[in-house]
Design an enzyme around this catalytic site. Structure first.
Site, PDB file in Angstrom:
ATOM      1  N   SER A 124       0.845  -1.199   0.000  1.00 18.57           N
ATOM      2  CA  SER A 124       0.000   0.000   0.000  1.00 18.57           C
ATOM      3  C   SER A 124       0.873   1.238   0.000  1.00 18.57           C
ATOM      4  O   SER A 124       2.023   1.212   0.431  1.00 18.57           O
ATOM      5  CB  SER A 124      -0.937   0.002   1.206  1.00 18.57           C
ATOM      6  OG  SER A 124      -0.231   0.410   2.347  1.00 18.57           O
ATOM      7  N   LYS A 125       0.259   2.307  -0.505  1.00 17.60           N
ATOM      8  CA  LYS A 125       0.994   3.569  -0.570  1.00 17.60           C
ATOM      9  C   LYS A 125       1.359   4.006   0.844  1.00 17.60           C
ATOM     10  O   LYS A 125       2.465   4.463   1.094  1.00 17.60           O
ATOM     11  CB  LYS A 125       0.125   4.669  -1.183  1.00 17.60           C
ATOM     12  CG  LYS A 125      -0.775   4.213  -2.303  1.00 17.60           C
ATOM     13  CD  LYS A 125      -1.616   5.347  -2.837  1.00 17.60           C
ATOM     14  CE  LYS A 125      -3.097   4.983  -2.903  1.00 17.60           C
ATOM     15  NZ  LYS A 125      -3.626   4.628  -4.165  1.00 17.60           N
ATOM     16  N   SER A 126       0.400   3.840   1.775  1.00 15.57           N
ATOM     17  CA  SER A 126       0.677   4.331   3.122  1.00 15.57           C
ATOM     18  C   SER A 126       1.817   3.565   3.790  1.00 15.57           C
ATOM     19  O   SER A 126       2.475   4.081   4.681  1.00 15.57           O
ATOM     20  CB  SER A 126      -0.595   4.283   3.964  1.00 15.57           C
ATOM     21  OG  SER A 126      -1.163   3.007   3.879  1.00 15.57           O
TER      22      SER A 126
END
Ligand code: GLU
Length: 298
Positions: free
Chosen positions: A268-270
């Protein structure tokens, strides 16, 4: 003449694409190219805070680089808000949605209050506690007063009523969805939307929600096979409910396994997954991307 099978890749432009998105896009694109089928790209940009033009441009560049071509015009959800408004009106006429003025803080306080009284609130499949029904039975005059005072509100589905209505519409048959595996085998599986409780169907900040927009668009774009990651498997239960209520056609669902990082968590980007743009900048080729995500080189 039979209509061709259609699938789609529907990214949200909230950040750059990473390998997980490349997998989703390529799984759908390859499936389309392995028969006389169509592949469409849809930009799910309903989030006014998080969507941005720069990410849309980045997504299109990444897809182009990977050799992924849409067989129809790009659909941007932000340009079709009237379609979602029309679907909302349908649900309103059926008496299946109600305005909810509650803030996150008020919802959390109500859940704490219940817990203090020994009533535990179950969580939805995403781990969020189910909405405790604060605004479900507000008297009409209170609703009107709060609306005319300009208080922001979401629309939530009245799950108990919606399930009863869906059952009537389906002549008492249970709600199900058709799951399709890699080899094209179909299995009918039970769908249980009640585990989402009175979910938000129209958000406070935008005239739709992910769930509403996705079913409206899949129908309008003639999608016959939804291809997406298995993180959205549980959302399918709610999507099937909305399809039955709105009288929309039933697509099949292919949920592919997710790519996971070394810690076993989904990319995920986060969590700082490297973007396709970054991989490209350090000289990784599209063929290597396919290898990295476990697809044959071609
Ligand atoms: N827009 C969603 C996402 O980026 C995918 C929606 C779908 O495939 O149904 O996670």
């Amino acid at each position: 003449m039979d209509e061709p099978d259609v699938t789609r890749f529907a990214p949200s432009p909230n950040g750059p694409l990473h390998l997980g998105h490349a997998l989703s896009a390529l799984v759908g694109f390859q499936w389309a190219r392995s028969g006389k089928r169509r592949f469409l790209v849809r930009i799910e940009d309903i989030d006014p805070q998080r969507s941005c033009a720069e990410h849309v441009a980045g997504i299109l560049e990444d897809l182009d680089w990977l050799g992924i071509v849409s067989d129809g015009p790009l659909r941007r959800q932000s340009e079709h808000l009237d379609d979602y408004r029309a679907a909302t009106r349908q649900l309103e006429k059926m008496g299946l949605v109600y305005p909810c003025f509650a803030t996150r803080g008020e919802i959390a306080a109500e859940i704490r209050r219940r817990a203090a009284n020994g009533v535990l609130t179950p969580a939805d499949p995403d781990g969020t506690p189910l909405y405790p029904g604060i605004c479900r039975d507000l008297p009409q005059e209170v609703v009107e007063r709060r609306k005319s005072a300009g208080e922001p509100f979401a629309l939530r589905i009245d799950m108990a009523r919606a399930l009863a209505m869906a059952s009537r519409l389906a002549n008492g048959l249970p709600l199900t969805f058709l799951a399709e595996d890699d080899a094209g085998n179909l299995v009918r599986r039970a769908a249980d939307p009640s585990r989402w409780g009175d979910a938000v169907i129209v958000r406070k900040d935008t005239p739709t929600s992910y769930h509403l927009a996705v079913v409206v668009d899949d129908a309008l774009q003639g999608v016959t096979r939804v291809t997406r990651g298995e993180d959205l498997l549980a959302a399918t239960d709610l999507h099937r409910l909305l399809q039955v209520l709105l009288g929309l056609p039933e697509p099949r669902y292919h949920h592919h396994a997710l790519l996971r990082g070394p810690d076993g968590r989904k990319l995920s980007k986060s969590e700082g997954a490297e973007s396709l743009g970054q991989l490209r900048a350090r000289g990784v080729t599209p063929a290597e991307i396919r290898q990295l995500i476990g697809l044959p080189a071609r």
